[in-house]
Enzyme design. Structure first.
Site: not given
Ligand code: GLN
Length: 480
Positions: A79, A154, A178
């Site tokens: 990532k 994400s 994420s």
């Molecule tokens: N969707 C969650 C957020 O926007 C989790 C993001 C993540 O785990 N990096 O904070």
């Protein structure tokens, strides 16, 4: 000769490497071809083609000499928040446009040391903030099951890359879901370890007391092996656990019946898609049939988990992202007239809407007039959530829920309503608020053919229980 089968695990690749049916070089060429053919998915933001080919030849050589590492044959994507020396890393942001990592993340280095081949860098929401991969400076990644839909976020590019067989596994990060949420949307496996199990050194920070690195794979055994290799003490991260790393990859099915609680809301709430509820019940029945004790529980603080998460993560993000000031990293405004306008303009131009929204929210929560009302209060609630969760785990080994209330939504469907987007994380954030490990495994598809995920969470450092139960449930290989 190209590999003719779709590989589901490293062990099947290694069997073919040993028999001479395939070479690492052929594998890399195969994945490079797949990446080329699937560019519309926008999963990779950089592909290290020549380098991966060269590394593959070197690993083939080491295999011949009997000196290859445990990950020989593992072709990985990482990532775009993981540092890999002399390679770009942008966190899906224009703020870090053109930025190259000066060092390699500990987790990535440990994989390389075992002969993993890194094939490229994967698309994600900007600074890992999002649930759909739509907040990326590179544009959205797309779900391979339906390219008009999001892959989740994400770590969206990382999940779709595994789903579409563009690499065998990916390394993502999970601050509130994420790794697990995109894994669920893409029908693959996503593991968030205990907070502090894997060093965060070299991971671009979003919310430091929540951030975890985790693997996305097609098989439970690969998730276990990648965890085993990445986990463990590291002098560069003072929050990483010193506790010894079990041989997760040797973990088979559970030796004893587990006590499994499931969240009543996960199978009863109208907010959860009907098919997801049915599939979750079916999975629970399967666990029961395997001899585990399966009982419903309610979690009294459920509705407070998301607000707690969003207050604390935005507060931490506002602090972490203050380093991006136009002076030290990446984007610098060309129209600044003095130091203050340099900061303001560089940050306004460099960050996207969602990141700016969160910095502003977090700065507000930390401001002197509101600190006690928001930040302190949220810390107290975090503590209560942890206490309730501990009580639950005093009686149970695992907590089961769906991963998400819906399957993958359409690109653009939720972008105008951030609160709707935040609800995608309702079942995943608890594990991050309390720092416990959780796994997402595939649980069939809905009537549109979109993947559904099943989540299990365990007490700290009980990844073995998660992997054992997952091993029993994912008997079949994960299909694309
Ligand atoms: N969707 C969650 C957020 O926007 C989790 C993001 C993540 O785990 N990096 O904070």
């Amino acid at each position: 000769m190209m590999p003719v089968t779709l590989y589901h695990s490293l062990s099947s690749i290694q069997a073919d490497l040993a028999s001479g049916a395939v070479t690492c070089r052929q594998l890399v060429d195969y994945y490079l071809d797949r990446i080329q053919q699937n560019q519309h998915l926008n999963a990779f933001v950089a592909v290290y083609a020549d380098e991966a080919r060269q590394r593959a030849e070197a690993v083939d050589q080491r295999l011949k000499e009997g000196k290859a590492g445990r990950l020989a044959g593992m072709v990985l994507g990482i990532k775009d928040v993981l540092s890999y020396k002399d390679h770009g890393v942008q966190a899906g942001s224009n703020m870090l446009s053109g930025f190259e990592a000066q060092f390699t993340a500990t987790a990535v280095q440990r994989l390389i040391d075992e002969d993993a081949i890194i094939i490229g860098r994967q698309n994600c929401d900007e600074f890992a903030m999002g649930s759909s991969n739509e907040n990326s400076a590179y544009g959205p990644a797309r779900n391979a099951a339906d390219p008009e839909r999001v892959p989740g976020g994400s770590s969206g590019g990382s999940a779709v890359a595994v789903q579409a067989d563009l690499c065998l596994a990916s390394i993502g990060s999970d601050t509130g879901g994420s790794v697990r949420q995109p894994a669920a949307f893409c029908g693959v496996i996503g593991l968030k370890p205990t907070y502090g199990r894997i060093s965060r050194w070299g991971l671009i920070a979003y919310a430091s007391s929540f951030d975890c690195i985790g693997p996305i794979t097609r098989s439970v055994e690969d998730a276990a092996l990648l965890l085993e290799i990445m986990a463990g003490a590291d002098d560069f991260d003072s929050t990483v656990s010193q506790s010894p790393v079990p041989a997760y990859s040797k973990q088979a099915a559970s030796e004893r019946p587990l006590r499994i609680a499931y969240l009543r809301e996960g199978v009863e709430s109208e907010g959860v898609d009907e098919t997801i509820r049915q599939q979750t019940i079916a999975m629970l029945d399967q666990l029961r049939a395997q001899g585990h004790v399966v009982e419903p529980v309610t979690f009294p603080l459920l509705k407070h988990i998301l607000p707690t998460y969003y207050i604390l993560t935005t507060a931490e993000a506002s602090s972490n992202l203050s380093r991006f000031d136009g002076v030290r990293y990446g984007h610098r405004s060309q129209t600044a007239t003095d130091l203050e306008s340099l900061y303001k303009k560089s940050r306004t131009e460099g960050f996207g809407d969602e990141v700016r929204r969160r910095i502003i929210l977090g700065t507000f929560a930390l401001s002197s007039s509101y600190y006690d009302a928001y930040y302190t209060k949220a810390q107290q609630v975090r503590r209560l959530i942890k206490e309730y969760t501990d009580q639950l785990f005093a009686n149970y080994d695992l907590l089961a829920t769906p991963v998400t209330p819906t399957t993958a939504f359409r690109i653009g469907e939720k972008t105008s309503d951030p609160l709707q987007m935040y609800l995608a994380d309702i079942f995943t954030v608890q594990a991050n608020v309390v720092g416990y490990p959780a796994i997402a495994i595939p649980n069939g598809t809905d009537e549109k053919g979109l993947p559904i995920g099943f989540q299990m969470m365990a007490a700290p450092f009980r990844e073995s229980d998660l992997l054992a139960a997952a091993n029993q449930l994912v008997a079949q290989p994960v299909n694309s």
